[in-house]
Motif scaffolding. Structure first.
Motif, PDB file in Angstrom:
ATOM      1  N   ASN A  83      29.423  22.221  -5.572  1.00 50.61           N
ATOM      2  CA  ASN A  83      30.116  22.660  -6.785  1.00 50.61           C
ATOM      3  C   ASN A  83      30.903  23.909  -6.424  1.00 50.61           C
ATOM      4  O   ASN A  83      30.400  25.021  -6.511  1.00 50.61           O
ATOM      5  CB  ASN A  83      29.122  22.941  -7.903  1.00 50.61           C
ATOM      6  CG  ASN A  83      29.811  23.357  -9.184  1.00 50.61           C
ATOM      7  OD1 ASN A  83      31.020  23.218  -9.304  1.00 50.61           O
ATOM      8  ND2 ASN A  83      29.053  23.874 -10.133  1.00 50.61           N
ATOM      9  N   ASN A 102      36.258  21.009 -10.159  1.00 53.73           N
ATOM     10  CA  ASN A 102      35.782  19.642  -9.973  1.00 53.73           C
ATOM     11  C   ASN A 102      36.664  18.926  -8.967  1.00 53.73           C
ATOM     12  O   ASN A 102      37.833  19.272  -8.755  1.00 53.73           O
ATOM     13  CB  ASN A 102      35.774  18.893 -11.311  1.00 53.73           C
ATOM     14  CG  ASN A 102      37.156  18.692 -11.881  1.00 53.73           C
ATOM     15  OD1 ASN A 102      37.911  19.645 -12.037  1.00 53.73           O
ATOM     16  ND2 ASN A 102      37.494  17.460 -12.214  1.00 53.73           N
ATOM     17  N   ASP A 122      33.483  13.608  -8.641  1.00 50.65           N
ATOM     18  CA  ASP A 122      33.313  13.234 -10.046  1.00 50.65           C
ATOM     19  C   ASP A 122      33.729  11.783 -10.261  1.00 50.65           C
ATOM     20  O   ASP A 122      33.035  11.020 -10.927  1.00 50.65           O
ATOM     21  CB  ASP A 122      34.150  14.156 -10.937  1.00 50.65           C
ATOM     22  CG  ASP A 122      33.679  15.599 -10.852  1.00 50.65           C
ATOM     23  OD1 ASP A 122      32.475  15.845 -11.041  1.00 50.65           O
ATOM     24  OD2 ASP A 122      34.502  16.479 -10.585  1.00 50.65           O
TER      25      ASP A 122
END
Length: 199
Positions: free
Chosen positions: A4, A8, A49
């Motif tokens: 992270n 994203n 993602d």
């Protein structure tokens, strides 16, 4: 997701080329017991993602896809990158070309662990040619603006754009990770080599 890093990140499998030298679609070749697009999709999914296959107007896939936008007339992988940013300009994009069969979890982990989200991109340096490898790269959201300007000028070499920007340039842990397969001869030779190395 194991990483992270501020922004994203989505994944894009670049496979919208004509595969003229191979004579068949490189994304559909089988190196790992499945098509290369399926292999890369499954490989990238835990790190991203969303993951998409980049396709041209004449291609179809059962996987999530981003079709090349029609307004960019140049024939280049840069069109797939632009089309991804147009779909989601606020995401970083992990780009992997479908003709790199030796990209693995270690490759992606190393790239993400060394990602510099403050730069325009994080790329591996090709140790033989000493240029950034544009087809195995993390492009940050800020890359989208110079990309648009570059295309407006009719330019299409992603390498040249990367060379003109402030990017993080990494030494690849294993040069074989950057190996690409472009012809039938290279594919057959690779498959023979892989078979001979099996225990």
């Amino acid at each position: 997701m194991p990483f992270n890093n501020k922004t994203n990140i989505n994944g894009l499998i670049l496979s919208g080329g004509l595969s003229s030298r191979m004579g068949t679609e490189k994304r559909l070749l089988n190196y790992h017991g499945k098509t290369q697009e399926e292999y890369l999709y499954e490989l990238m999914k835990p790190f991203c993602d969303e993951v998409f296959v980049s396709i041209n107007e004449n291609q179809q896939t059962t996987l999530p896809a981003i079709q090349d936008v029609p307004e960019i007339s140049v024939k280049s992988p840069i069109v797939g990158i632009y089309s991804a940013f147009k779909k989601n300009p606020d995401s970083a994009w992990l780009i992997i070309a479908c003709d790199m069969p030796l990209v693995n979890q270690e490759t992606i982990t190393f790239l993400l662990e060394n990602r510099n989200a403050e730069k325009y991109a994080t790329a591996f340096e090709n140790p033989e040619e000493h240029f950034p490898e544009p087809l195995l790269t993390i492009f940050e959201p800020k890359f989208y603006q110079p990309l648009q300007e570059f295309l407006k000028q009719g330019k299409k070499a992603t390498i040249r754009l990367l060379q003109s920007l402030d990017i993080a340039l990494l030494q690849v842990p294993d040069i074989q990770m950057l190996k690409n397969i472009n012809t039938t001869e290279e594919y057959n030779s690779f498959k023979l080599s892989a078979m001979s190395s099996e225990p």
